[in-house]
Motif scaffolding. Structure first.
Motif, PDB file in Angstrom:
ATOM      1  N   GLY A   1       5.501 -64.310  30.656  1.00  0.00           N
ATOM      2  CA  GLY A   1       5.937 -65.272  30.931  1.00  0.00           C
ATOM      3  C   GLY A   1       4.938 -66.581  29.854  1.00  0.00           C
ATOM      4  O   GLY A   1       5.175 -67.365  29.750  1.00  0.00           O
TER       5      GLY A   1
ATOM      6  N   TRP B   1       5.620 -67.073  26.802  1.00  0.00           N
ATOM      7  CA  TRP B   1       7.091 -67.783  26.916  1.00  0.00           C
ATOM      8  C   TRP B   1       6.426 -69.344  26.701  1.00  0.00           C
ATOM      9  O   TRP B   1       6.501 -70.293  25.884  1.00  0.00           O
ATOM     10  N   VAL B   2       5.850 -69.695  28.053  1.00  0.00           N
ATOM     11  CA  VAL B   2       5.339 -71.120  27.444  1.00  0.00           C
ATOM     12  C   VAL B   2       3.890 -71.277  26.463  1.00  0.00           C
ATOM     13  O   VAL B   2       4.532 -72.579  25.699  1.00  0.00           O
TER      14      VAL B   2
ATOM     15  N   GLU C   1       6.745 -72.265  24.218  1.00  0.00           N
ATOM     16  CA  GLU C   1       7.095 -73.441  24.380  1.00  0.00           C
ATOM     17  C   GLU C   1       5.925 -74.931  23.722  1.00  0.00           C
ATOM     18  O   GLU C   1       7.297 -75.702  23.094  1.00  0.00           O
ATOM     19  N   LEU C   2       4.999 -74.502  23.809  1.00  0.00           N
ATOM     20  CA  LEU C   2       4.075 -75.492  24.144  1.00  0.00           C
ATOM     21  C   LEU C   2       3.977 -76.376  22.507  1.00  0.00           C
ATOM     22  O   LEU C   2       3.871 -76.616  21.837  1.00  0.00           O
TER      23      LEU C   2
ATOM     24  N   LEU D   1       6.916 -77.915  21.378  1.00  0.00           N
ATOM     25  CA  LEU D   1       6.740 -79.178  21.317  1.00  0.00           C
ATOM     26  C   LEU D   1       5.461 -80.020  20.552  1.00  0.00           C
ATOM     27  O   LEU D   1       5.745 -80.715  19.848  1.00  0.00           O
TER      28      LEU D   1
ATOM     29  N   SER E   1      14.646 -76.153  21.715  1.00  0.00           N
ATOM     30  CA  SER E   1      14.780 -76.227  23.285  1.00  0.00           C
ATOM     31  C   SER E   1      16.275 -76.071  23.794  1.00  0.00           C
ATOM     32  O   SER E   1      15.645 -74.968  25.038  1.00  0.00           O
TER      33      SER E   1
ATOM     34  N   ILE F   1      14.177 -72.042  23.084  1.00  0.00           N
ATOM     35  CA  ILE F   1      13.332 -71.591  24.106  1.00  0.00           C
ATOM     36  C   ILE F   1      14.074 -71.602  25.493  1.00  0.00           C
ATOM     37  O   ILE F   1      13.460 -70.327  26.530  1.00  0.00           O
ATOM     38  N   ALA F   2      15.230 -72.350  25.905  1.00  0.00           N
ATOM     39  CA  ALA F   2      15.956 -72.651  27.103  1.00  0.00           C
ATOM     40  C   ALA F   2      16.559 -70.820  27.256  1.00  0.00           C
ATOM     41  O   ALA F   2      16.288 -69.999  28.577  1.00  0.00           O
TER      42      ALA F   2
ATOM     43  N   LEU G   1      13.832 -68.265  27.438  1.00  0.00           N
ATOM     44  CA  LEU G   1      13.280 -68.243  29.453  1.00  0.00           C
ATOM     45  C   LEU G   1      14.655 -67.121  29.834  1.00  0.00           C
ATOM     46  O   LEU G   1      14.121 -66.481  30.682  1.00  0.00           O
ATOM     47  N   PHE G   2      15.714 -67.541  29.731  1.00  0.00           N
ATOM     48  CA  PHE G   2      16.469 -66.943  30.485  1.00  0.00           C
ATOM     49  C   PHE G   2      16.629 -65.369  30.512  1.00  0.00           C
ATOM     50  O   PHE G   2      16.336 -64.271  31.200  1.00  0.00           O
TER      51      PHE G   2
ATOM     52  N   ILE H   1      13.637 -64.075  32.229  1.00  0.00           N
ATOM     53  CA  ILE H   1      13.952 -63.692  33.340  1.00  0.00           C
ATOM     54  C   ILE H   1      14.413 -62.291  33.701  1.00  0.00           C
ATOM     55  O   ILE H   1      14.312 -61.831  34.867  1.00  0.00           O
TER      56      ILE H   1
ATOM     57  N   MET I   1       4.813 -58.756  34.950  1.00  0.00           N
ATOM     58  CA  MET I   1       5.972 -59.272  33.363  1.00  0.00           C
ATOM     59  C   MET I   1       4.912 -59.126  32.031  1.00  0.00           C
ATOM     60  O   MET I   1       4.726 -59.279  31.251  1.00  0.00           O
TER      61      MET I   1
ATOM     62  N   PHE J   1      20.300 -80.755  28.015  1.00  0.00           N
ATOM     63  CA  PHE J   1      19.320 -80.214  28.364  1.00  0.00           C
ATOM     64  C   PHE J   1      17.718 -80.220  29.685  1.00  0.00           C
ATOM     65  O   PHE J   1      18.188 -79.243  29.612  1.00  0.00           O
TER      66      PHE J   1
ATOM     67  N   LEU K   1      17.805 -73.220  34.781  1.00  0.00           N
ATOM     68  CA  LEU K   1      16.705 -71.832  34.419  1.00  0.00           C
ATOM     69  C   LEU K   1      15.265 -71.852  34.960  1.00  0.00           C
ATOM     70  O   LEU K   1      15.252 -70.458  36.084  1.00  0.00           O
TER      71      LEU K   1
ATOM     72  N   MET L   1       8.891 -63.517  41.401  1.00  0.00           N
ATOM     73  CA  MET L   1       8.302 -63.743  39.719  1.00  0.00           C
ATOM     74  C   MET L   1       6.960 -65.408  39.408  1.00  0.00           C
ATOM     75  O   MET L   1       7.152 -65.649  39.819  1.00  0.00           O
TER      76      MET L   1
ATOM     77  N   LEU M   1       3.757 -66.930  37.194  1.00  0.00           N
ATOM     78  CA  LEU M   1       4.124 -67.782  36.906  1.00  0.00           C
ATOM     79  C   LEU M   1       5.152 -68.979  36.648  1.00  0.00           C
ATOM     80  O   LEU M   1       5.528 -69.844  35.521  1.00  0.00           O
TER      81      LEU M   1
ATOM     82  N   LEU N   1       7.498 -81.093  28.406  1.00  0.00           N
ATOM     83  CA  LEU N   1       8.416 -81.455  26.845  1.00  0.00           C
ATOM     84  C   LEU N   1       9.239 -82.567  27.307  1.00  0.00           C
ATOM     85  O   LEU N   1       8.557 -83.481  26.561  1.00  0.00           O
TER      86      LEU N   1
END
Lengths: 482, 222
Positions: free
Chosen positions: A127, A130-131, A134-135, A138, A164, A167-168, A171-172, A175, A192, B159, B166, B176, B178, B189
């Motif tokens: 997780g 991923w963050v 993502e950053l 950005l 995006s 990254i979406a 993220l799935f 999960i 995780m 988006f 998600l 879960m 985080l 974002l």
């Protein structure tokens, strides 16, 4: 777990973070550029200190054999790019393309980008990783759009949409990995953590893992620039500032591929899950062949090398998909050599574009006559990226090709074909740019040649002689990757 | 505390509600209506997350729910509303594909998501299982919306609807960690992109927020 190691890891994250904060406050861009260099240098020292302290595992952060060299490479190229950036932006300010206020933002974002990439590499948690990715996405979106021209905004927008979505999807997938891990490991952070996931992966539900890997490969593959989800990459490389192109190609693509590698190890640890290799081979080969053909039609010099990055990411992905100690060795070496070479090329291209006042290949001619040092630097870089002996990429490509012949001879046909097609395009373009009839401005350029030639020297040395401990490390990690 | 079955039923009802809201987003052809339906979408998400927080006893999820309400029900739709009004683009939204085929494709995607997720998650618990199926449906519908719209603001909304899906998936996966950090990272974002649209004033640059106008520059400049 020694206290010192945690310090090294923390420093790799805290130095760029503190520098990013500090740089937002510094109005002068000259001082800002110096702070940028100093902070990157300190982060590099912190990264190198990790070799002395060795692997360590924490709740959220982790240094192991796989990521330690990526961390060092990340901070090394971060440092050399900062040096290059200082002379690059001075010219951009003179040309009026960037204002001191924008540069404050630029320097802060540069350090923030290094911080998030380091975080993605040291994260011991899917997780958190991923963050971080993502950053990093950005910050690069903002940096790509910094010139605020129509083209730059368009490139940033395309990057935002595709990045995006990527990254979406990732993220799935993340999960889904957690959902697969929870019945075995239980709730909480452990389910995780890389270190825990890897040891318990054998008991996970294989169906869930398969589905998760498809999402993760597509998601992080978008960030790694793999075909068919690569469309953002050439625009982002061409329209942003050149130091950012160097960092994108040299580092961010590696970070994304590193994420895919981690998940590949996880899937491979489960006997019943599908073999992740086939998918990676397909994506890798299609990226290679597609990019090789696309190289012929490029008119913009930065776009040309952006497509070459897609090609090389494809080769590395293919090698990891093939698997086995030798192919993995080749893949790791290829990632390292590609990072060094491609960022060196962008250092040269950045100054070339400034000297000639254009990125159009048709208007850049006879560089070796008008700007001999830059011209020959570029020739050296292109020779390396095309896989000429005795430079580093020749070694890695040779390893990958020979392993392919041994393991899956049929796959060698598209692999070698793609490489030759790409070689043809690069030689063609290089001939025009470096040796054609001199054209365009011949004004001298204030360039810093040190980063460019430092990278090329490393690539040359690695091609001629890899030191024993390096080979041992590559072999060890290649074994771990399965 | 309600009975376990009722807990699950309400959770599924809310997740199903999110899928329905995604369908509503899919056929909106007016800018203001689109923004309002997006507010509804986020509100349904916030309620679904709050419900999960309650039945899982996971109080940190309330932060995610509160974040969804303040940012995505109030601030972002209001900001976009202002922008649309100031730029004078509240006319009909051009879509690439007609409503009919889009809705049919959407139904196909939902069926695909449910069949796929229910098949592969046989070992997971019921809550995660059906939530994941609905969440994947929301994500796929968001992707569909992204490719059928040309307008920059509709793409941002598409988006954000993916993001809502998600967050639904992340909260449905019991315990879960985080999740809050992930939702914060997403919000940063989106917020920055919306601010970016404001600052760069796409209209001044392009005369329109129609992304199609940007295509002139895609590929190579000659």
């Amino acid at each position: 777990m020694s206290l010192l190691a945690i310090d090294g890891v923390a420093l790799v994250l805290l130095i760029p973070l503190a520098a990013a904060g500090l740089l937002t406050l510094v109005p002068s861009y000259r001082i800002g550029a110096r702070i940028n260099i100093a902070a990157s240098f300190l982060a590099l020292l912190a990264a190198l200190s990790l070799f002395a302290t060795g692997p360590s595992t924490g709740q959220l952060l982790l240094v192991d054999e796989l990521n330690i060299v990526f961390i060092a490479l990340n901070n090394f190229i971060g440092f050399t790019t900062a040096v290059f950036s200082a002379s690059y932006i001075a010219h951009e300010v003179e040309a009026g393309r960037l204002t001191p206020r924008l540069l404050r933002f630029y320097h802060a974002m540069f350090q923030a980008l290094l911080c998030t990439m380091n975080l993605a590499l040291v994260a011991n948690n899917i997780g958190l990783m991923w963050v971080a990715v993502e950053l990093a996405t950005l910050t690069t979106i903002l940096l790509v759009g910094i010139y605020a021209t129509e083209q730059a905004l368009e490139a940033a927008w395309k990057y935002f949409i595709l990045g995006s979505v990527g990254i979406a999807l990732a993220l799935f997938g993340t999960i889904l990995v957690y959902v697969a891990a929870r019945p075995v490991i239980g709730e909480g952070l452990d389910a995780m953590a890389w270190t825990v996931l890897l040891t318990r992966a054998a008991g996970f539900d294989p169906n869930l893992l398969n589905l998760a890997f498809v999402f993760l490969l597509l998601g992080y593959g978008t960030k790694a620039g793999l075909t068919p989800v690569h469309a953002w990459l050439p625009d982002a490389h061409a329209e942003g500032p050149t130091p950012i192109s160097a960092v994108l190609s040299g580092l961010l693509l590696n970070v994304a591929l590193y994420a895919i590698l981690r998940f590949k190890m996880l899937i491979a640890a489960n006997q019943e899950a599908l073999a992740p290799g086939t998918l990676m081979i397909t994506m890798g080969l299609s990226s290679l062949v597609f990019a090789a053909f696309m190289l012929y039609r490029r008119r913009d010099i930065k776009r040309l090398f952006a497509y070459s990055s897609i090609e090389h990411m494809g080769i590395a992905t293919f090698a990891f998909g093939l698997g086995g100690p030798l192919a993995n060795f080749g893949g790791l070496l290829h990632m390292t050599m590609h990072s060094l070479t491609k960022s060196a090329i962008f250092f040269a291209v950045g100054h070339v574009a400034q000297a000639k006042g254009t990125q159009r290949i048709a208007e850049i001619r006879g560089l070796t006559v008008t700007h001999p040092i830059l011209g020959w630097g570029l020739v050296l870089g292109v020779a390396a990226i095309a896989g000429m002996p005795p430079l580093g990429l020749f070694m890695s490509e040779f390893l990958i090709i020979s392993t392919t012949f041994a393991q899956q001879p049929w796959l060698a046909v598209p692999l070698v074909g793609g490489l030759l097609i790409a070689l043809g395009a690069l030689v063609l373009r290089l001939g025009e740019v470096a040796f054609g009839e001199p054209q365009g401005q011949a004004a001298p350029v204030h360039a810093s040649y040190v980063p460019l030639f430092a990278h090329m020297a490393l690539v040359l040395v690695a091609g001629v002689y890899l030191p024993g401990p390096m080979v041992a490390w590559f072999e060890h990690v290649a074994g771990l990757l399965g | 505390m309600a009975a376990p079955n009722l807990q699950l039923d309400v959770a599924h009802l809310l997740a199903g509600g999110l899928v329905l809201a995604s369908f509503m987003l899919l056929y909106q052809n007016r800018m203001f209506a689109l923004l309002k339906v997006f507010g509804l979408h986020s509100l349904v998400l916030a309620v679904a997350v709050a419900w999960q927080a309650d039945i899982q006893g996971a109080s940190h999820l309330y932060i995610t729910a509160a974040l969804a309400v303040t940012l995505k029900v109030v601030i972002i739709p209001a900001a976009l509303y202002h922008m649309v009004k100031r730029l004078g683009i509240h006319r009909d939204i051009e879509t690439v594909v007609g409503i009919g085929p889009t809705m049919l494709a959407g139904m196909g995607l939902v069926a695909l998501a449910i069949v796929l997720m229910l098949r592969v998650t046989e070992t997971a618990d019921t809550l995660a299982r059906e939530d994941l199926a609905f969440a994947l449906a929301v994500i796929l519908l968001g992707l569909l919306m992204m490719v059928t719209r040309r307008n920059a603001i509709s793409q941002v909304i598409a988006f954000m609807s993916i993001e809502n899906g998600l967050i639904l998936a992340a909260t449905g996966a019991r315990g879960m960690p985080l999740v809050v950090e992930i939702s914060v990272a997403f919000s940063v974002l989106v917020a920055l992109i919306v601010i970016g649209i404001f600052l760069f004033r796409i209209r001044e640059r392009f005369d329109t927020v129609d992304v199609h106008a940007l295509d002139r520059f895609s590929g190579e400049r000659t």
